[in-house]
Structures are given as structure tokens and as C-alpha cells.
Design an enzyme around this catalytic site. Structure first.
Site, PDB file in Angstrom:
ATOM      1  CG  ASP A 156      52.507  42.070  41.259  1.00 18.05           C
ATOM      2  OD1 ASP A 156      52.421  43.231  41.690  1.00 18.05           O
ATOM      3  OD2 ASP A 156      53.412  41.693  40.493  1.00 18.05           O
ATOM      4  CG  ASP A 206      53.298  46.258  36.241  1.00 19.14           C
ATOM      5  OD1 ASP A 206      52.345  46.489  35.470  1.00 19.14           O
ATOM      6  OD2 ASP A 206      53.792  47.108  36.993  1.00 19.14           O
TER       7      ASP A 206
END
Length: 196
Positions: free
Chosen positions: A9, A11
């Protein structure tokens, strides 16, 4: 023969969680991330970004801005440790009930986590074995994606990870491993799983 991947992922895992990033200079790596990605590179793992990025659907910024953010991310990883993301997949879509307002991106899609579209596309494009792959994220949707795709799921405590564990953000998920940060996740991956 299909190979495994580590899906990351963005952020809260690779860069600091600061909400929607409107200025390129606000994308800053979490300390130790570049070295962790480089360790995966050196160990032979295929490293792939898999990230929900609904800014375009919410009309916060353009799809070109998301591409520019990912270009900056790649530059920072390379400059810090010679690290490379082998592929980048992201979902700009968001259904109208969830807040999507731009017609081109305001709809349901199989790509939005926890749906498996991004990982299935990456597996098809790069001959990856999802059953031997890992999804590393800071949200319950990342762990649910791992389950839905048949991958290992690692929850990092950076970003929203601590709130997921407290049960105060999204819903309770059961990751295969909980790591303080990406470096700790990579240590677990390199100790317990083989890239070939």
C-alpha cells in the site's frame, strides 16, 4: 513459473500518512522504507504498489497528479537506497455513495480494495503467484484484500495501523503478522517466506 510478489500500500506504509496529497513535495517517505524495499529487491521479490487513490473521483486533483506522485515516490526510493517498485497499480475510482463525484471515476469497480482487481491484473501482467504473495498495508481493507486474493496479509502500525488494531478504524481484521513498520514486515517476509 509464476513468482510471488510483495504488494505494498502507499499512504501510511511507504510514505507518511497526511491525507490527500495535493503538493508533490508533501509526499515524504517513512524513515527506513527505502532500505526495506531495497532489501526485498535484493532478495528477489517482485515489489508492486497496490493502492486505493480516490482523489480523482472526489475531484481533489487529476489522474495526472496521481501519476506525478508515484513518479516522485519512485525517485525518492531510488535516491534513498537504490530501491525500485517493479510495478504500480492504483484505483482512482469511488462509488457515488462513498463520495465519488467525477463521472469517469464515480462507480463501483473490482479494482477498489478490498476487491482483488489490482492484484489479479498484476498477477496476469507479470506472471505472479498470488498464493505465495504478500499484501502489506495499514488498513483493514488491505488485510481483507489479502484474504480475498489468497495472499498473506501483514498489517503495519504506521499510518492507520494502530487504529485498526484498536478497533477504532474500519473493522477488526486478522492479519498473518503485525509489524511495527515496513522494515519489520520485510524482516518477517525474508525470514518466513521465499521469493522463488
Amino acid at each position: 513459473m509464476p513468482r510471488p510478489a510483495v504488494f505494498l500500500d502507499r499512504d501510511g506504509v511507504l510514505n507518511q500518512e497526511v491525507g490527500y496529497i495535493h503538493r508533490l513535495e508533501d509526499l515524504q517517505l517513512i524513515p527506513g522504507v527505502a532500505q526495506a524495499v531495497r532489501r526485498l529487491n535484493d532478495a528477489g521479490w517482485f515489489c508492486c504498489l497496490a493502492s486505493n487513490q480516490s482523489g480523482p473521483a472526489r475531484d481533489y486533483y487529476s489522474i495526472d497528479h496521481v501519476h506525478a506522485l508515484h513518479h516522485r515516490l519512485q525517485e525518492l526510493l531510488a535516491a534513498s537506497a537504490g530501491a525500485v517498485l517493479d510495478a504500480v497499480y492504483f484505483c482512482p475510482d469511488l462509488s457515488r455513495p462513498e463520495g465519488g463525484v467525477v463521472a469517469d471515476y464515480a462507480g463501483w469497480t473490482t479494482w477498489r480494495k478490498p476487491n482483488t482487481g489490482m492484484l489479479v491484473a498484476a498477477a496476469w501482467d507479470h506472471d505472479l503467484d498470488l498464493s505465495r504473495s504478500v499484501m502489506v498495508g495499514d488498513k483493514a481493507t488491505d488485510i481483507d484484500l489479502a484474504r480475498n486474493a489468497g495472499c498473506y496479509g501483514i498489517l503495519v502500525q504506521t499510518g492507520f495501523g494502530d487504529r485498526v488494531l484498536e478497533g477504532s478504524y474500519q473493522h477488526a481484521s486478522q492479519p498473518d503478522y503485525i509489524a511495527e513498520d515496513l522494515a519489520a514486515a520485510v524482516e518477517w517476509i525474508c525470514t518466513h517466506l521465499a521469493p522463488r
